[in-house]
Design an enzyme around this catalytic site. Structure first.
Site, PDB file in Angstrom:
ATOM      1  N   GLU A 272     -78.091  74.704  89.189  1.00  0.00           N
ATOM      2  CA  GLU A 272     -79.136  74.629  90.266  1.00  0.00           C
ATOM      3  C   GLU A 272     -80.646  73.948  90.153  1.00  0.00           C
ATOM      4  O   GLU A 272     -81.374  74.426  89.265  1.00  0.00           O
ATOM      5  CB  GLU A 272     -78.913  75.958  90.614  1.00  0.00           C
ATOM      6  CG  GLU A 272     -78.175  77.022  91.025  1.00  0.00           C
ATOM      7  CD  GLU A 272     -77.550  76.307  92.473  1.00  0.00           C
ATOM      8  OE1 GLU A 272     -78.308  77.209  92.972  1.00  0.00           O
ATOM      9  OE2 GLU A 272     -76.543  76.778  92.798  1.00  0.00           O
TER      10      GLU A 272
ATOM     11  N   GLU B  63     -91.046  67.635  93.747  1.00  0.00           N
ATOM     12  CA  GLU B  63     -91.783  68.960  93.554  1.00  0.00           C
ATOM     13  C   GLU B  63     -92.496  69.447  92.355  1.00  0.00           C
ATOM     14  O   GLU B  63     -92.966  68.792  91.853  1.00  0.00           O
ATOM     15  CB  GLU B  63     -90.181  69.509  91.798  1.00  0.00           C
ATOM     16  CG  GLU B  63     -90.392  71.226  92.267  1.00  0.00           C
ATOM     17  CD  GLU B  63     -89.131  72.313  91.508  1.00  0.00           C
ATOM     18  OE1 GLU B  63     -88.694  71.312  90.802  1.00  0.00           O
ATOM     19  OE2 GLU B  63     -88.676  73.040  92.209  1.00  0.00           O
TER      20      GLU B  63
HETATM   21  P1  NAD Z   1     -86.300  73.514  82.753  1.00  0.00           P
HETATM   22  O1  NAD Z   1     -85.700  72.132  83.159  1.00  0.00           O
HETATM   23  O2  NAD Z   1     -87.362  72.867  82.126  1.00  0.00           O
HETATM   24  O3  NAD Z   1     -86.071  74.339  81.403  1.00  0.00           O
HETATM   25  C1  NAD Z   1     -85.147  75.015  82.274  1.00  0.00           C
HETATM   26  C2  NAD Z   1     -83.939  76.048  80.466  1.00  0.00           C
HETATM   27  O4  NAD Z   1     -83.278  74.235  80.704  1.00  0.00           O
HETATM   28  C3  NAD Z   1     -84.665  76.335  80.084  1.00  0.00           C
HETATM   29  O5  NAD Z   1     -84.308  77.136  79.191  1.00  0.00           O
HETATM   30  C4  NAD Z   1     -84.763  75.154  78.876  1.00  0.00           C
HETATM   31  O6  NAD Z   1     -84.719  75.792  77.557  1.00  0.00           O
HETATM   32  C5  NAD Z   1     -84.003  74.467  78.809  1.00  0.00           C
HETATM   33  N1  NAD Z   1     -83.659  72.827  78.416  1.00  0.00           N
HETATM   34  C6  NAD Z   1     -85.003  72.215  78.828  1.00  0.00           C
HETATM   35  N2  NAD Z   1     -84.310  71.421  78.243  1.00  0.00           N
HETATM   36  C7  NAD Z   1     -83.207  71.057  78.030  1.00  0.00           C
HETATM   37  C8  NAD Z   1     -82.082  70.350  77.296  1.00  0.00           C
HETATM   38  N3  NAD Z   1     -82.779  69.431  76.338  1.00  0.00           N
HETATM   39  N4  NAD Z   1     -81.249  70.222  76.800  1.00  0.00           N
HETATM   40  C9  NAD Z   1     -80.761  72.152  77.123  1.00  0.00           C
HETATM   41  N5  NAD Z   1     -81.537  72.806  77.853  1.00  0.00           N
HETATM   42  C10 NAD Z   1     -82.500  72.528  78.540  1.00  0.00           C
HETATM   43  O7  NAD Z   1     -87.051  74.232  83.881  1.00  0.00           O
HETATM   44  P2  NAD Z   1     -88.048  74.860  83.873  1.00  0.00           P
HETATM   45  O8  NAD Z   1     -89.661  74.782  83.760  1.00  0.00           O
HETATM   46  O9  NAD Z   1     -88.038  76.371  83.253  1.00  0.00           O
HETATM   47  O10 NAD Z   1     -88.279  75.457  85.565  1.00  0.00           O
HETATM   48  C11 NAD Z   1     -88.344  75.528  87.021  1.00  0.00           C
HETATM   49  C12 NAD Z   1     -87.507  74.205  87.368  1.00  0.00           C
HETATM   50  O11 NAD Z   1     -86.343  75.465  87.948  1.00  0.00           O
HETATM   51  C13 NAD Z   1     -87.849  73.775  88.846  1.00  0.00           C
HETATM   52  O12 NAD Z   1     -87.730  72.836  88.777  1.00  0.00           O
HETATM   53  C14 NAD Z   1     -87.362  74.855  89.629  1.00  0.00           C
HETATM   54  O13 NAD Z   1     -86.517  74.812  91.231  1.00  0.00           O
HETATM   55  C15 NAD Z   1     -85.699  75.105  89.111  1.00  0.00           C
HETATM   56  N6  NAD Z   1     -85.437  76.321  89.256  1.00  0.00           N
HETATM   57  C16 NAD Z   1     -84.674  75.768  90.492  1.00  0.00           C
HETATM   58  C17 NAD Z   1     -83.472  77.626  91.122  1.00  0.00           C
HETATM   59  C18 NAD Z   1     -82.275  76.867  91.912  1.00  0.00           C
HETATM   60  O14 NAD Z   1     -81.552  77.974  92.272  1.00  0.00           O
HETATM   61  N7  NAD Z   1     -81.812  75.564  92.427  1.00  0.00           N
HETATM   62  C19 NAD Z   1     -84.263  78.567  91.020  1.00  0.00           C
HETATM   63  C20 NAD Z   1     -85.335  78.044  90.224  1.00  0.00           C
HETATM   64  C21 NAD Z   1     -85.433  77.730  89.387  1.00  0.00           C
END
Ligand code: NAD
Length: 515
Positions: free
Chosen positions: A281, A414
């Protein structure tokens, strides 16, 4: 539920004690430090040596200092999850028994609602007035998911008299859940409850920006009677703990919510390791389409603003591309300008605050840079366009931008802040063409009283949830069993309702020859 004004949240925050240790095999344990590489300072509060701080984005204070789980912790958590799965103390009990435990879990969440809301508010800045109803809604979704479990059925297939053929659904086994910070508790529950409900064991890695409510969820699940090892919670950095989990060969399914950039990396990790099943997601850039036949334009304007300012715009389904029929463009722009300009940020712990800060400095800088780039490229800043220096911290003024081509990066990427672009359209087909002109496909909102028009568009506009005449929010739908699935760069895999439960299973069939 709005934040009770009788509670002194500042005092509650001062009195708060937090346990930052991971939960592995049913216990709080210390992070193992053997074999850890040095971590160096980075963007997300990292303080070196495998540690990171979570920082209150309103006042800059350190809320908690945590150790990032390393290889030994990840291995121990996955082993514990696997052992519990194979023992069958959770995976092979009846759906009714799992349901009862998860209903007790919902009770525990409600009992600790204020503490959980306070943790999310402190770590990522969500106003307490929003965090409380967010926890309450999450508990309702836990309950409605749990109640659905013992009503699911499998299929008996047509077959000859002396044979019996069945279609079954079986759990994946060990599910890793990696979650973001924008609704820390809510998003985590949206994964762990359906995964557990279908009999999987779970290892949850919350965002390093906001881990504390998720750690408490682990405690509460144990208090509700979940067997040791069924839910493990590992705080840690994405590129360390998250990476190790995503590459782990004994994780059967990885359920991720976060950015599209990270989603792409996780697909590579799945391919490099055991080809684990993926549910992604990811990000969005969702349209709000405004057609001619509206009633109260003032009310619509208020909802349009809420659609991109709620949670300081840090909402995956935020309606950040506002596309308006040309006849209404000028009058709506005037109303939106005044409304957006009137939004004021405040202290998240004040019960009257509706708009909090962005979650951290990285977000603040990113939002500012995107607005500055739009300005440089000739955009009209209709309202906002700068940091909210009166509110301080990571506050940014809600911003509406006009006169940019739809292909501009501001309209396509985004941004994850309280900022939106607005454009006019001529006719329904152009509206649809603009709405679908995006690499994302997360959600869409339609504003019209013409039901035939709306229903004609629902299947054609890209996006899992399509909301008509209301602010987009998947939560209430999930209580009543609605399912959504993103498209394009927003990811894949269903969430919510029966389809969201089935996502945590795989299909299996059996053929008996009888007699
Ligand atoms: P992010 O991708 O930076 O991080 C999300 C998670 O992934 C965190 O726990 C982070 O530690 C982990 N992560 C980061 N790099 C990683 C790697 N290389 N390997 C494994 N895990 C890793 O996202 P964010 O900044 O925490 O959240 C914002 C994003 O989430 C936005 O893009 C938003 O649209 C999305 N989001 C989507 C939904 C949905 O339902 N589609 C809902 C909420 C948020």
């Amino acid at each position: 539920m709005s934040a009770p004004s009788s509670i002194d949240w500042q005092q509650r925050a001062r009195q708060l004690t937090v346990d930052v240790r991971p939960i592995i095999d049913g216990e709080r344990v210390d992070v193992r430090i053997d074999g850890r590489g040095d971590m160096h300072g980075g963007e997300r509060g990292e303080v070196g040596e495998g540690r990171f701080d979570s920082v209150n984005p309103h006042d800059g204070r350190v809320v908690a200092s945590l150790a990032s789980c390393g290889e030994a912790d990840v291995d121990a958590a996955v082993l514990s999850a696997r052992r519990t799965f194979e023992q069958g103390t959770w995976s092979r009990i009846s759906a009714h028994e799992r349901s009862r435990t998860l209903l007790r879990f919902a009770d525990e969440i409600e009992r600790h609602q204020e503490e959980l809301a306070l943790l999310d508010s402190l770590e990522m800045g969500m106003p307490i007035s929003s965090a409380l109803p967010d926890v309450a809604l999450a508990a309702r979704i836990v309950r409605s998911t749990a109640e659905r479990l013992d009503k699911l059925s499998e299929q008996v297939l047509p077959s000859a008299a002396h044979t019996l053929a069945l279609n079954l659904r079986v759990p994946h086994g060990v599910v890793a859940a990696i979650t973001p910070w924008n609704f820390p508790l809510y998003v985590a529950l949206g994964k762990i409850v359906p995964a557990l409900g279908m009999g999987n064991s779970v290892v949850l890695k919350p965002s390093e920006i906001a881990s504390l409510s998720c750690l408490r969820l682990g405690d509460l699940a144990m208090a509700a009677g979940l067997p040791a090892g069924a839910l493990n919670v590992l705080p840690g950095l994405g590129r360390e703990t998250g990476r190790l989990l995503a590459l782990h060969n004994d994780v059967d399914c990885l359920s991720f919510t976060g950015s599209t950039t990270t989603g792409r990396v996780l697909m590579q990790y799945a391919g490099q390791s055991n080809l684990k099943a993926l549910l992604l997601e990811c990000g969005g850039k969702s349209p709000q389409l405004v057609f001619d036949d509206l009633g109260d334009l003032d009310a619509v304007a208020e909802s349009l603003v809420q659609g991109f300012v709620w949670n300081c715009g840090q909402v995956c389904v935020a309606g950040t591309r506002i596309l308006v029929t040309r006849a209404l463009y000028a009058p709506l722009l005037q109303r939106l300008s005044a409304l957006v300009e009137s939004q004021r940020g405040g202290d998240p712990l004040q019960p009257s605050t509706v708009l909090g800060p962005l979650a951290n400095r990285v977000q603040l800088e990113r939002v500012g840079a995107m607005v500055d780039a739009a300005r440089r490229d000739g955009a009209t800043i209709v309202a906002g366009g700068a940091r909210d220096t009166a509110a301080g911290g990571c506050h940014y003024r809600p911003t509406l931008i006009a006169d940019l081509p739809h292909a501009h990066v501001f309209m396509q990427e985004e941004i994850f802040g309280p900022v939106a672009g607005i454009l006019p359209f001529d006719g329904v087909e152009q509206a649809l063409q603009l709405a679908n002109d995006s690499r994302y496909g997360l959600s869409a909102t339609l504003w019209t009283r013409d039901v035939a028009l709306a229903h004609g568009l629902v299947r054609r506009v890209r996006g899992g949830p399509v909301t008509v005449n209301a602010v987009a929010s998947p939560g209430p739908g999930h209580v009543s069993g609605s399912s959504v699935e993103p498209a394009g760069a927003s990811g894949f895999g269903a969430e919510g309702g029966t389809a969201g439960l089935m996502a945590y299973t795989r299909a299996k069939s059996v053929h008996y020859r009888l007699g």
